[in-house]
Design a protein around this motif. Sequence first.
Motif, short mmCIF file in Angstrom:
data_model
loop_
_atom_site.label_atom_id
_atom_site.label_comp_id
_atom_site.label_asym_id
_atom_site.label_seq_id
_atom_site.Cartn_x
_atom_site.Cartn_y
_atom_site.Cartn_z
N GLU A 30 73.09 1.52 27.11
CA GLU A 30 72.90 0.83 28.29
C GLU A 30 74.26 0.29 28.81
O GLU A 30 74.86 -0.28 27.78
CB GLU A 30 71.79 -0.37 28.26
N GLN A 31 74.75 0.45 30.14
CA GLN A 31 75.82 -0.04 30.44
C GLN A 31 75.66 -1.55 30.83
O GLN A 31 74.48 -1.96 31.31
CB GLN A 31 76.47 0.77 31.50
N GLY A 32 76.68 -2.23 30.75
CA GLY A 32 76.73 -3.59 31.27
C GLY A 32 76.19 -4.83 30.46
O GLY A 32 75.94 -5.77 30.74
N TRP A 33 76.08 -4.59 28.97
CA TRP A 33 75.61 -5.49 28.00
C TRP A 33 76.59 -6.53 28.17
O TRP A 33 77.77 -6.04 27.78
CB TRP A 33 75.06 -4.94 26.92
N ASN A 34 76.48 -7.90 28.02
CA ASN A 34 77.35 -8.63 27.73
C ASN A 34 76.76 -9.90 27.17
O ASN A 34 75.62 -10.01 26.94
CB ASN A 34 78.35 -9.05 28.84
N ASN A 35 77.49 -10.79 26.64
CA ASN A 35 76.96 -12.17 26.11
C ASN A 35 76.17 -13.05 26.67
O ASN A 35 75.35 -13.84 26.29
CB ASN A 35 78.10 -12.85 25.24
N SER A 36 76.09 -12.81 27.91
CA SER A 36 75.34 -13.56 29.06
C SER A 36 73.80 -13.26 28.80
O SER A 36 72.91 -13.79 29.22
CB SER A 36 75.74 -13.50 30.37
N TYR A 37 73.49 -12.08 28.46
CA TYR A 37 72.21 -11.49 28.14
C TYR A 37 71.51 -11.91 26.71
O TYR A 37 70.17 -11.55 26.46
CB TYR A 37 72.22 -9.92 28.24
N PHE A 38 72.27 -12.61 26.01
CA PHE A 38 71.75 -13.16 24.55
C PHE A 38 72.07 -14.65 24.36
O PHE A 38 72.81 -15.20 24.94
CB PHE A 38 72.51 -12.39 23.50
N PHE A 39 70.99 -15.12 23.81
CA PHE A 39 71.20 -16.53 23.56
C PHE A 39 71.98 -17.14 22.04
O PHE A 39 72.13 -17.95 22.04
CB PHE A 39 69.74 -17.44 23.75
N ASP A 40 72.03 -16.05 21.32
CA ASP A 40 72.51 -16.09 20.04
C ASP A 40 73.39 -14.84 19.47
O ASP A 40 73.75 -15.06 18.57
CB ASP A 40 71.60 -16.52 18.93
N GLY A 41 73.82 -14.15 20.41
CA GLY A 41 74.64 -13.19 20.24
C GLY A 41 73.85 -11.63 19.77
O GLY A 41 74.40 -10.99 19.65
N LEU A 42 72.39 -12.01 19.34
CA LEU A 42 71.68 -10.98 19.07
C LEU A 42 70.43 -10.66 19.76
O LEU A 42 69.99 -9.64 20.16
CB LEU A 42 71.48 -10.95 17.40
N HIS A 43 69.94 -11.83 19.87
CA HIS A 43 68.34 -12.04 20.51
C HIS A 43 68.78 -12.18 21.88
O HIS A 43 69.36 -12.92 22.43
CB HIS A 43 67.43 -12.80 19.81
N PRO A 44 67.80 -11.31 22.80
CA PRO A 44 68.03 -11.30 24.26
C PRO A 44 67.32 -12.70 24.77
O PRO A 44 66.25 -13.05 24.21
CB PRO A 44 67.25 -10.29 24.86
N ASN A 45 67.95 -13.24 25.90
CA ASN A 45 67.43 -14.36 26.55
C ASN A 45 66.49 -13.83 27.68
O ASN A 45 66.38 -12.48 27.69
CB ASN A 45 68.49 -15.44 27.27
N GLU A 46 65.94 -14.65 28.75
CA GLU A 46 65.42 -14.00 29.81
C GLU A 46 66.00 -13.06 30.57
O GLU A 46 65.27 -11.88 31.03
CB GLU A 46 64.99 -15.48 30.81
#
Length: 70
Positions: A30-46
């Motif tokens: 997937e394109q566009g993944w960045n740290n803003s999508y994760f709360f701990d660098g591994l598990h996704p946030n909302e």
Amino acid sequence: SFQINIVWLNIEIRQLAIEENITLVDLAQEQGWNNSYFFDGLHPNEEGAKKIAESFWYVIKRTDQTISTD
């Protein structure tokens, strides 16, 4: 290292999906993944969960259109 093992594992998963003719939702591509999508660098946030759901929905819709009912 951990990153090398993940890369190898993703390659193996893609190959297995091809060999078994299994539809794959390849989140690693997937394109566009960045740290803003994760709360701990591994598990996704909302927001990360929404991106994952959108990826699954796209593949489901694409697959649904290619299924023959004959």
